[in-house]
Scaffold this motif. Structure first.
Motif, mmCIF file in Angstrom:
data_model
loop_
_atom_site.group_PDB
_atom_site.id
_atom_site.type_symbol
_atom_site.label_atom_id
_atom_site.label_comp_id
_atom_site.label_asym_id
_atom_site.label_seq_id
_atom_site.Cartn_x
_atom_site.Cartn_y
_atom_site.Cartn_z
ATOM 1 N N THR B 33 -25.291 30.377 37.924
ATOM 2 C CA THR B 33 -23.898 30.484 38.380
ATOM 3 C C THR B 33 -23.833 31.032 39.808
ATOM 4 O O THR B 33 -23.226 30.439 40.699
ATOM 5 C CB THR B 33 -23.079 31.393 37.436
ATOM 6 O OG1 THR B 33 -23.271 30.947 36.100
ATOM 7 C CG2 THR B 33 -21.596 31.354 37.779
ATOM 8 N N GLY B 34 -24.502 32.181 39.996
ATOM 9 C CA GLY B 34 -24.484 32.796 41.320
ATOM 10 C C GLY B 34 -25.145 31.908 42.362
ATOM 11 O O GLY B 34 -24.685 31.794 43.505
ATOM 12 N N PHE B 35 -26.211 31.227 41.945
ATOM 13 C CA PHE B 35 -26.945 30.335 42.851
ATOM 14 C C PHE B 35 -26.012 29.242 43.386
ATOM 15 O O PHE B 35 -25.971 28.963 44.596
ATOM 16 C CB PHE B 35 -28.125 29.731 42.080
ATOM 17 C CG PHE B 35 -28.913 28.695 42.835
ATOM 18 C CD1 PHE B 35 -29.791 29.066 43.853
ATOM 19 C CD2 PHE B 35 -28.806 27.343 42.513
ATOM 20 C CE1 PHE B 35 -30.528 28.107 44.547
ATOM 21 C CE2 PHE B 35 -29.546 26.378 43.198
ATOM 22 C CZ PHE B 35 -30.405 26.764 44.213
ATOM 23 N N CYS B 36 -25.225 28.660 42.478
ATOM 24 C CA CYS B 36 -24.293 27.593 42.891
ATOM 25 C C CYS B 36 -23.179 28.162 43.762
ATOM 26 O O CYS B 36 -22.853 27.597 44.817
ATOM 27 C CB CYS B 36 -23.687 26.899 41.669
ATOM 28 S SG CYS B 36 -24.884 25.953 40.710
ATOM 29 N N LEU B 37 -22.588 29.278 43.320
ATOM 30 C CA LEU B 37 -21.436 29.841 44.050
ATOM 31 C C LEU B 37 -21.850 30.295 45.450
ATOM 32 O O LEU B 37 -21.144 30.037 46.427
ATOM 33 C CB LEU B 37 -20.835 31.008 43.263
ATOM 34 C CG LEU B 37 -20.129 30.612 41.953
ATOM 35 C CD1 LEU B 37 -19.665 31.855 41.192
ATOM 36 C CD2 LEU B 37 -18.957 29.662 42.213
ATOM 37 N N ASP B 38 -23.011 30.952 45.530
ATOM 38 C CA ASP B 38 -23.499 31.386 46.854
ATOM 39 C C ASP B 38 -23.690 30.184 47.765
ATOM 40 O O ASP B 38 -23.383 30.210 48.956
ATOM 41 C CB ASP B 38 -24.841 32.129 46.733
ATOM 42 C CG ASP B 38 -24.652 33.499 46.096
ATOM 43 O OD1 ASP B 38 -23.487 33.912 45.933
ATOM 44 O OD2 ASP B 38 -25.674 34.136 45.746
ATOM 45 N N GLY B 39 -24.232 29.126 47.176
ATOM 46 C CA GLY B 39 -24.488 27.917 47.962
ATOM 47 C C GLY B 39 -23.191 27.335 48.487
ATOM 48 O O GLY B 39 -23.072 27.014 49.675
#
Lengths: 287, 319
Positions: B33-39
């Motif tokens: 989740t964080g990986f996608c949102l940060d991206g």
């Protein structure tokens, strides 16, 4: 696929052409060669204009008046040949050709050639449906070795399926003389249905023909304007051959393109795999 | 005066490649989740390739942001190693122009793979490190410990330089350089083709004759025309390499089985280049495209190369 320069007595060949310019080139070469060899030549015509074929021949350097007066050259409309008697009768046509061939030899000619335009077969004419039968049977006459014929079919007007069948009724096809022949690779200049010059590539391109392929591409891209290459008759091309094609396109100056026509879907896919589809100047037009 | 936009850190040109070994839905979501949102926040292109269940979970977790993420199912994306690698290469190439980085969550498919396929997919994971070195890509490969065999998870630690847990990254001690990576199966000879069903064709520099013979045999084996075209091009490229670099001759073994056809090209000469055909070639290069194409034409390509010569095994399905 025979080149027109290699046609000999005994041949019954089919020309499937996409433009008059291509037909004209083959028909004229066929007639001129026959006259030069002392054969008698009959042109059976079915195109617009009464003197179209006569004009082609004059422009090809034939003294039409003299050849006609000597009885060496005859130009006849389809109505007076294939359709004599207002119908197409294969038996009568084959008998007529046999008698023309015999008469030619008796008159001292070294053989007999027929250049035939076939579009009349698409008109509402009695017996036109027996054309395939005729084409299959008439081969026996040419097999005797004293005569030759090129039957000319316009790919723009004959339905594809019928054309395939009619081509299949001839022992072999004929095309204009090649620009290049290197082992299994042949490149032949032609004209596409839109009247644009096109190079038809047939045979195989692999490591044994890469040098010839590369030289040919350099030659044809060395001129002006776009270059169009038809790959529909290509049996095989390897990855190095495709790279040569991409390199030739990349070497063109800005604004000029190398169009690749009728490329098999699998080869299109290979070009994409390597990224050559992004080559500036390379335009791939599939089947 | 130069300013730095805190929300858009400068793109790192280096590849980042992490294994996410997870044992619960929560652990999967905690990392992805964080990986996608940060991206998304940084303007990265974000692609998620995973199973339908995980796509559902992640879509829910991302909320409205899910609309900006590209989702593809595992089955659709992970067809064959060669084609998948090429698809990733093309994807990164296409999007790097407009995005600082391409982020990928890529969960390979392991279920239903034969031992040979599993070995090649493992090698594919290792090759990613070389193929995308220097690319602005960050790839996270989830491995579901609940269902995967222990050997697959163990290999993931060898094929990924980093391990991810939640938002915590650490180095994988077991990581092996792709050029040196060996799968356990690599030490074994390729299984023998089915006895009695193999056609053997010898070849030399006359590759046209070889193609004619292979083509005739492929027709007899009932391979459809389009697949025959692929087979002939693939065999030609491998044999041409053998002729050029490996002593000028060799032999081909061709056979059919339940799934399709198998074809060995066996020739003297050893391949010294590691990862041959695995690294996306420069389209403008003067050579080196042949095996890259072969890997995509075939469903599976296996290579055994040693002092006694090289055996390249191609597999193609019927359709």
């Amino acid at each position: 696929m025979r080149q027109v320069k290699d046609v000999q007595l005994g041949d019954h060949l089919c020309l499937a052409f996409a433009h008059e310019a291509e037909q004209r080139e083959v028909a004229c070469a066929f007639v001129v060669a026959g006259l030069a060899r002392g054969e008698r030549v009959l042109c059976l015509t079915d195109g617009p204009g009464v003197d179209r074929v006569g004009r082609w021949l004059r422009e090809a350097g034939v003294d039409v008046t003299a050849a006609t007066a000597d009885g060496q050259l005859g130009v006849r409309a389809a109505e007076d040949s294939y359709l004599a008697g207002d119908r197409f009768d294969p038996d009568a046509m084959i008998a007529a050709l046999r008698s023309e061939a015999d008469a030619s030899l008796r008159a001292g000619f070294t053989g007999f050639r027929v250049s035939g335009e076939m579009s009349w077969a698409l008109r509402e004419v009695a017996g036109a449906g027996r054309l395939e039968e005729y084409e299959r049977r008439v081969t026996a006459l040419f097999d005797e070795g004293m005569s030759a014929a090129i039957c000319q079919y316009d790919t723009r007007v004959f339905p594809a399926e019928r054309l395939r069948a009619l081509i299949g009724c001839h022992p072999e096809r004929v095309q204009p003389d090649a620009l290049l022949q290197d082992g299994p690779l042949r490149i032949t200049p032609g004209v596409d249905p839109g009247g644009q010059p096109v190079l038809r590539v047939s045979g195989m391109i692999d490591r044994s023909t890469t040098t010839a392929w590369s030289t040919a591409l350099r030659t044809v891209t060395g001129g002006q304007g776009d270059v169009r290459i038809d790959m529909s008759e290509l049996e095989f091309i390897d990855v190095a051959g495709l790279r040569t094609l991409a390199d030739a396109a990349a070497a063109l100056p800005a604004g000029r393109c190398l169009h690749v026509l009728q490329l098999a879907p699998a080869l299109r896919e290979v070009i994409r795999m390597v990224g050559w589809d992004r080559t500036r100047g390379l335009v791939i037009e599939g089947r | 005066m130069r300013t730095t936009d805190a929300r858009r850190p400068p793109a790192e040109p280096e590849l980042r490649h992490h294994a996410l070994i997870y044992d619960s839905d929560e652990a999967f979501l905690a990392a992805t989740t964080g990986f996608c949102l940060d991206g998304l926040a940084g303007g990265d292109r974000v692609l998620v390739v995973t199973g339908e269940a995980n796509i559902g979970l992640l879509t829910g977790s991302l909320g409205p942001a899910a609309a900006d993420v590209e989702f593809v199912t595992t089955r659709k994306w992970y067809g064959t190693p060669g084609r998948t690698l090429a698809a990733y290469a093309r994807y990164v190439d296409t999007h790097r122009e407009h995005h600082p980085r391409v982020r990928v969550v890529g969960e390979p498919l392991w279920e239903g793979r034969s031992p040979a396929e599993e070995a090649e997919w493992t090698r594919y994971e290792s090759v990613i490190n070389a193929a995308f070195a220097g690319s602005p890509a960050w790839i996270i490969c989830p491995y579901d410990e609940r269902v995967l065999p222990e050997r697959v998870v163990a290999d993931a630690r060898r094929t990924h330089p980093g391990l991810l847990s939640g938002s915590i990254e650490r180095t994988s001690d077991a990581y092996t350089d792709p050029a040196a990576f060996m799968h356990a199966a690599d030490h074994l000879p390729l299984p023998s083709p089915p006895a009695g069903a193999v056609t053997e064709i010898r070849f030399d520099a006359d590759l046209r004759r070889m193609r004619r013979q292979v083509g005739a045999r492929a027709v007899a084996l009932g391979l459809p025309e389009e697949q025959i075209g692929r087979l002939l091009l693939a065999v030609h490229e491998v044999a041409a390499n053998a002729v050029q670099h490996g002593g000028g001759h060799g032999r081909i073994r061709l056979w059919a089985d339940r799934d399709g056809v198998g074809c060995d090209v066996i020739a003297p000469g050893r391949i010294h280049t590691p990862l041959v055909g695995y690294l996306p070639p420069d389209s403008g290069a003067a050579h080196g495209h042949g095996l890259w194409v072969v890997r995509q034409l075939c469903d599976l390509l296996e290579i055994r190369s040693g002092p006694r010569g090289t055996q390249v095994r191609l597999r193609l399905t019927r359709t």
